[in-house]
Write a protein that holds these residues in place. Structure first.
Motif, PDB file in Angstrom:
ATOM      1  N   TYR A   1       7.896   7.995  -2.914  1.00 13.94           N
ATOM      2  CA  TYR A   1       6.823   7.121  -2.147  1.00 13.94           C
ATOM      3  C   TYR A   1       7.576   5.716  -1.715  1.00 13.94           C
ATOM      4  O   TYR A   1       7.591   5.068  -0.845  1.00 13.94           O
ATOM      5  CB  TYR A   1       5.586   6.828  -2.639  1.00 13.94           C
TER       6      TYR A   1
ATOM      7  N   GLY B   1       8.519   4.154   1.765  1.00 12.80           N
ATOM      8  CA  GLY B   1       8.173   2.881   2.029  1.00 12.80           C
ATOM      9  C   GLY B   1       9.426   1.803   2.669  1.00 12.80           C
ATOM     10  O   GLY B   1       9.097   0.824   3.239  1.00 12.80           O
TER      11      GLY B   1
ATOM     12  N   ARG C   1       5.890  -0.519   2.169  1.00 10.07           N
ATOM     13  CA  ARG C   1       4.993  -0.133   0.693  1.00 10.07           C
ATOM     14  C   ARG C   1       3.381  -0.009   1.089  1.00 10.07           C
ATOM     15  O   ARG C   1       2.947   0.716   0.282  1.00 10.07           O
ATOM     16  CB  ARG C   1       5.287  -1.214  -0.203  1.00 10.07           C
TER      17      ARG C   1
ATOM     18  N   VAL D   1       2.262   6.018   2.759  1.00 11.10           N
ATOM     19  CA  VAL D   1       2.962   5.528   1.550  1.00 11.10           C
ATOM     20  C   VAL D   1       2.084   5.667   0.215  1.00 11.10           C
ATOM     21  O   VAL D   1       2.439   6.348  -0.487  1.00 11.10           O
ATOM     22  CB  VAL D   1       3.700   4.347   1.693  1.00 11.10           C
TER      23      VAL D   1
END
Length: 557
Positions: A209, A213, A218, A223
């Protein structure tokens, strides 16, 4: 939790009824008898997994058999290594496969994408079977289209990977899967491990993740969804390996996952190169180094010859069969002797995937600063042309600071962008070459270099660059970008230096290469430290101590 698996199991057993044979004891017993007839010694392996692997195999077998009986152990004869990426660019998973085959005696199936060739040791090992998936989507789509294609790409990867791990490969007793990528890999392998009654181990290289990102941000919804999937299916594994203590702590505290730290260590074929190996390598690379298309710099103007070589006081450095004179920018062979050229350039290696988590502009800026600062130190007038300086260098003139040749190895999406920037630099004492080397030549290049540079910053701040591990294995000191856990690997002023800006890197280059090649005491000290680091630990030892107990436990459960 398992209603999805139950539905999928009905689908698979309906359309692929042969899978039911995995539960047929007669077939399993026959398969075990056939495997027992295979020879235990693999004489055509590369000389990387030494004789202690046989002892490791006996240890593994005896532990796994406890409480299970001989018939049960016969069924535990296979492992599957899953890489949703280019196998040739996944060295850690290649080493896992070699250790599983050579240190535990298992048959190993590798499921991965093709692309770059893996190391010859894998191809020559009769116990390792590579199953290549086809890449459906290639790079080149605009960013908006890439975002729209993500779900379709994940779906196609899901179906393809499901077919390979559930149907195409023989039923394994253990899956080891690389993470990232997490989607759809962890979902598919978890289902396959349930369907085929296999143990399931995740090797955490980083967090998927955080990589997603980098491009989406993020806080992007995709994400967050990816993070949930990665955590949810990560918790379902029977065991976990990770690359740093910092990642181990993060997994334990915030993910509820107990992981064993398995530090990357270089295998035995990463070592310092002999002078003869260096000369042969530079001869093979001479066209790419001295005659690149459309480039004119301090290396292409080189005229390395016998007048520019140096011998030790006790005689030539290396003796070979008598042959005609052959010269490279670094070495000269004459009358059966090989010498290092005294005014050779300093060779600096940086391996990169050309991705956003490596800021390559930092290295370019440092190179420009080195070039300008050296000119200022030597009181060179601005009117002094590049060609004039290059002519003096080619004639053997020695300077307090050497030319620098940066060889950048690797493939990735930003390579062409930075190659265009490099062509516009026009530096007097610094040159760049970008290339992709074979798995056999890459260790030789590291073992022939004077310094390594690592620009890896880590999307999570919790992983370590394996390229630095390989450099230490070859006795190559490193200048690395500083981030949270890098000191687990790079010991400042022992085997390398850290920098946080291009100016700091330029300062380190000036300090390390002053007086090169004979009077650069700081560089020599770091090289000795890197040699010591590379000699103290190897992959086979690390794997036997940390990974093998976990593998033994999950297979025996």
């Amino acid at each position: 939790m398992y209603d999805i698996f139950d539905t999928a199991a009905i689908f698979v057993t309906t359309f692929f009824p042969t899978l039911a044979l995995d539960d047929c004891p007669q077939l399993v017993e026959a398969e075990a008898e056939e495997e027992d007839g295979e020879e235990e010694e693999r004489t055509n392996l590369a000389d990387i997994w030494k004789s202690h692997a046989c002892l490791s195999n006996r240890t593994f077998s005896s532990v796994a058999c406890q409480g299970k009986g001989e018939v049960q152990m016969k069924k535990r004869r296979r492992a599957a290594v899953v890489v949703l990426g280019d196998l040739g660019r996944s060295p850690r998973m290649q080493y896992h496969a070699l250790s599983l085959a050579c240190q535990t005696g298992l048959e190993v199936d590798i499921v991965a994408y093709g692309g770059s060739d893996p190391h010859r040791a894998l191809l020559d090992n009769p116990s390792i079977h590579i199953h290549k998936m086809n890449q459906t989507f290639q790079r080149g789509f605009p960013k908006v289209l890439r975002l729209l294609m993500l779900p379709l790409k994940a779906l196609i990867q899901f179906v393809t990977l499901l077919w390979f791990v559930c149907v195409k490969i023989p039923s394994p007793d253990l899956f080891i899967v690389q993470n990232p990528p997490s989607v759809p890999t962890l979902i598919v392998v978890k289902f396959a491990s349930w369907l085929r009654h296999s143990a399931y181990v995740i090797d955490w290289h980083n967090f998927g993740y955080t990589l997603l990102g980098l491009s989406l941000g993020r806080n992007h919804v995709l994400v967050r969804i990816y993070h949930w999937f990665e955590m949810h299916y990560g918790r379902m594994a029977h065991g976990s390996l990770c690359v740093t203590k910092a990642m181990q702590h993060e997994l334990a505290q915030n993910w509820g996952i107990r992981a064993t730290v398995l530090y990357d260590q270089p295998p035995e074929f990463f070592r310092p190169a002999t002078l003869h190996e260096k000369h042969e390598l530079f001869c093979r690379l001479q066209k790419d180094i001295n005659h690149p298309v459309g480039i004119s710099d301090c290396i292409t103007a080189d005229d390395a010859g016998p007048a520019n070589v140096v011998g030790m006081t006790e005689g030539p450095i290396c003796k070979v069969a008598s042959s005609p004179i052959t010269c490279t920018s670094f070495t000269t062979q004459n009358n059966g002797n090989i010498y290092l050229n005294r005014n050779r350039p300093a060779l600096i290696i940086s391996s990169t995937s050309w991705t956003p988590d490596e800021d390559f502009s930092m290295l370019l800026e440092a190179a420009v600063m080195y070039d300008r600062r050296v000119a200022a130190i030597l009181n060179e007038h601005d009117s002094t042309g590049n060609e004039e300086v290059w002519k003096h260098m080619s004639q053997g003139k020695e300077y307090l600071y050497p030319r620098l040749l940066f060889i950048i190895t690797g493939k990735g999406p930003d390579r062409e962008k930075y190659e265009q920037k490099i062509r516009k630099l026009h530096l007097k004492r610094v040159a760049f070459r970008t290339m992709w080397l074979s798995a056999e030549d890459y260790p030789l290049l590291l073992g022939s270099a004077d310094l390594g540079v690592c620009l890896h910053t880590s999307s999570s701040g919790l992983d370590l660059p394996m390229k630095v591990v390989d450099m230490f294995g070859c006795g190559l000191p490193v200048c690395a970008v500083s981030y949270s856990c890098i000191k687990e690997l790079v010991k400042v002023e022992k085997n390398g230096l850290l920098f946080a800006s291009s100016s700091e890197l330029a300062d380190e280059l000036l300090m390390l290469f002053k007086g090169f090649p004979d009077s650069c005491d700081a560089l020599i000290s770091l090289k000795n430290g890197a040699l010591e680091t590379g000699a103290t630990a190897k992959w086979t030892t690390e794997w036997k101590e940390h990974a093998m107990p976990l593998i033994t436990r999950v297979i025996g459960e």
